[in-house]
Every structure is written in C-alpha cells, then in structure tokens.
Design a protein around this motif. Structure first.
Motif, PDB file in Angstrom:
ATOM      1  N   GLY A  20       0.929  -1.652   0.020  1.00 30.66           N
ATOM      2  CA  GLY A  20       0.188  -0.043   0.199  1.00 30.66           C
ATOM      3  C   GLY A  20       0.872   1.517   0.200  1.00 30.66           C
ATOM      4  O   GLY A  20       0.229   2.246  -0.112  1.00 30.66           O
ATOM      5  N   MET A  21       1.785   0.995  -0.327  1.00 31.41           N
ATOM      6  CA  MET A  21       3.100   2.654   0.046  1.00 31.41           C
ATOM      7  C   MET A  21       2.936   3.179  -1.518  1.00 31.41           C
ATOM      8  O   MET A  21       2.910   2.403  -2.369  1.00 31.41           O
ATOM      9  N   SER A  22       2.343   4.315  -1.678  1.00 26.42           N
ATOM     10  CA  SER A  22       2.117   5.114  -2.296  1.00 26.42           C
ATOM     11  C   SER A  22       3.555   5.769  -3.184  1.00 26.42           C
ATOM     12  O   SER A  22       4.713   5.870  -2.592  1.00 26.42           O
ATOM     13  N   ILE A  23       3.622   6.215  -4.271  1.00 20.36           N
ATOM     14  CA  ILE A  23       4.813   7.321  -4.544  1.00 20.36           C
ATOM     15  C   ILE A  23       4.836   7.999  -3.874  1.00 20.36           C
ATOM     16  O   ILE A  23       6.460   8.085  -3.766  1.00 20.36           O
ATOM     17  N   ASN A  24       4.015   8.428  -3.549  1.00 19.65           N
ATOM     18  CA  ASN A  24       4.771  10.064  -2.912  1.00 19.65           C
ATOM     19  C   ASN A  24       5.094   9.361  -1.319  1.00 19.65           C
ATOM     20  O   ASN A  24       6.478  10.360  -1.367  1.00 19.65           O
ATOM     21  N   GLU A  25       5.069   8.590  -1.172  1.00 17.84           N
ATOM     22  CA  GLU A  25       5.241   8.095   0.005  1.00 17.84           C
ATOM     23  C   GLU A  25       7.167   7.486   0.041  1.00 17.84           C
ATOM     24  O   GLU A  25       7.737   7.765   0.897  1.00 17.84           O
ATOM     25  N   MET A  26       7.532   6.965  -0.757  1.00 15.20           N
ATOM     26  CA  MET A  26       8.524   6.382  -1.522  1.00 15.20           C
ATOM     27  C   MET A  26       9.649   7.557  -1.558  1.00 15.20           C
ATOM     28  O   MET A  26      10.263   7.226  -1.326  1.00 15.20           O
ATOM     29  N   VAL A  27       9.170   8.090  -1.764  1.00 17.94           N
ATOM     30  CA  VAL A  27       9.827  10.325  -2.529  1.00 17.94           C
ATOM     31  C   VAL A  27       9.784  10.232  -1.321  1.00 17.94           C
ATOM     32  O   VAL A  27      10.963  10.290   0.102  1.00 17.94           O
ATOM     33  N   ARG A  28       9.043  11.069  -0.289  1.00 21.94           N
ATOM     34  CA  ARG A  28       9.590  11.054   1.273  1.00 21.94           C
ATOM     35  C   ARG A  28      10.491   9.644   1.961  1.00 21.94           C
ATOM     36  O   ARG A  28      11.839  10.461   3.191  1.00 21.94           O
ATOM     37  N   HIS A  29      10.325   8.701   1.697  1.00 21.91           N
ATOM     38  CA  HIS A  29      11.207   7.588   2.396  1.00 21.91           C
ATOM     39  C   HIS A  29      12.739   7.742   1.727  1.00 21.91           C
ATOM     40  O   HIS A  29      13.391   7.733   2.507  1.00 21.91           O
ATOM     41  N   TYR A  30      12.564   9.005   0.247  1.00 22.96           N
ATOM     42  CA  TYR A  30      14.334   8.301  -0.194  1.00 22.96           C
ATOM     43  C   TYR A  30      14.757   9.621   0.588  1.00 22.96           C
ATOM     44  O   TYR A  30      15.886   9.997   1.054  1.00 22.96           O
ATOM     45  N   ALA A  31      14.283  10.798   0.535  1.00 21.23           N
ATOM     46  CA  ALA A  31      14.315  11.402   1.092  1.00 21.23           C
ATOM     47  C   ALA A  31      15.341  11.633   2.399  1.00 21.23           C
ATOM     48  O   ALA A  31      15.907  12.161   3.240  1.00 21.23           O
ATOM     49  N   ARG A  32      14.244  10.452   3.024  1.00 16.44           N
ATOM     50  CA  ARG A  32      15.369  10.411   4.925  1.00 16.44           C
ATOM     51  C   ARG A  32      16.556   9.634   4.922  1.00 16.44           C
ATOM     52  O   ARG A  32      16.934   9.591   5.456  1.00 16.44           O
ATOM     53  N   PHE A  33      15.965   8.610   3.617  1.00 10.60           N
ATOM     54  CA  PHE A  33      17.155   7.570   3.343  1.00 10.60           C
ATOM     55  C   PHE A  33      17.942   8.515   2.905  1.00 10.60           C
ATOM     56  O   PHE A  33      19.531   8.350   3.843  1.00 10.60           O
ATOM     57  N   LEU A  34      18.333   9.600   2.682  1.00 11.47           N
ATOM     58  CA  LEU A  34      19.454  10.408   1.831  1.00 11.47           C
ATOM     59  C   LEU A  34      19.491  11.373   3.002  1.00 11.47           C
ATOM     60  O   LEU A  34      21.498  11.432   3.285  1.00 11.47           O
ATOM     61  N   LEU A  35      18.457  11.578   3.821  1.00 10.84           N
ATOM     62  CA  LEU A  35      19.086  12.272   5.125  1.00 10.84           C
ATOM     63  C   LEU A  35      19.468  11.187   5.796  1.00 10.84           C
ATOM     64  O   LEU A  35      21.220  11.744   6.736  1.00 10.84           O
TER      65      LEU A  35
END
Length: 156
Positions: A20-35
């Motif tokens: 159920g993860m949306s693309i928008n949630e993937m984008v947010r997780h990517y930002a957290r991952f980069l941080l």
C-alpha cells in the motif's frame, strides 16, 4: 540494470506497492534515506558544507505535508536545484549526482505519471542516482526500503 539488481528492484517495488505504499511515500522515504546517509557519514566524497546545503532541501521536502499541497515551493525548489546540479556536473560530479537525488525528493506521483518512464515506480532511478555518489549503497538501500515497507504494512 545496476549490478544485476533489476530483479531486486522489481521485487521491492511489488512488495512496497502490495503493502500500500504510494509513490509519494516512496519519495518521502528516499528523502529520509538520503538524510540518513548524510548523518552516518556515508557520502565522504562530498564536502560537509555542500551536504549541509542539501540537508536543508531534504528537510524542506520532508516538511511538506503532502507533495501536492505546496506546488509553489516544489517548483521553487526545482528552479533552485537544477542550476546547482548543472553547475557542478564537470567540477564535482558526485555532488551533481547527489543534487539530482535531492531533486527527486520534490517529485510526486503526478510528475511520475507524466514522465512515463516505463518503470512502475521511481525506485530504480533513486538507486541509480545515489550509486553515482555512493557505489556500495545497494544493500543499505534495499534494507532501508524493506524496513519502510514493513512499517507501512504495520509489520516489524
């Protein structure tokens, strides 16, 4: 694709989308991952000063309640980041690639659908861009997104 990780990306996409993860949630997780990569000191080939500047953009991307809610800020961020990415392509390719990663954090599902890349999600691009900065990122990337999928699905 990247180091024969095409199947792994496809399986991860399926796992996240089925959870159920949306693309928008993937984008947010990517930002957290980069941080997280910055905080763990994994990006040693980029100066702390440059990383600090990108940290502010990543924090800004995460502060948006939804990526659709503030179109002006998204567009302003793109307008600021693309010239930085271009400026450093020759003189600091690792930093330029990282800026491209940060740019991805301001994209949203609508952008993804309009781009029509042929990929189900932006995960392949996320991995492709960060590998230009941190070539050994693969295991951390997959583990991070698996954990994010577990959290989204109410697991571990």
């Amino acid at each position: 694709m990247i180091d024969n990780q095409e199947t792994d990306i496809e399986l991860l996409e399926l796992y996240l989308l089925d959870g159920g993860m949306s693309i928008n949630e993937m984008v947010r997780h990517y930002a957290r991952f980069l941080l997280e990569l910055i905080q763990k000191g994994r990006l040693k080939n980029i100066s702390d000063e440059k990383l600090q500047g990108m940290t502010s953009y990543l924090t800004q991307a995460l502060a948006l309640k939804t990526l659709e809610s503030n179109e002006g800020l998204r567009k302003a961020s793109f307008a600021q980041l693309w010239p930085i990415e271009k400026e450093y392509r020759e003189s600091d390719p690792a930093f330029s690639a990282f800026v491209r990663c940060v740019i991805c954090c301001f994209g949203n599902e609508d952008d993804w659908e309009q781009d029509d890349s042929g990929e189900e999600t932006p995960l392949w691009f996320f991995l492709f861009y960060i590998k230009k900065v941190y070539p050994d990122v693969g295991p951390e990337f997959f583990e991070y997104f698996r954990r994010a999928g577990n959290s989204a699905a109410g697991g571990d």
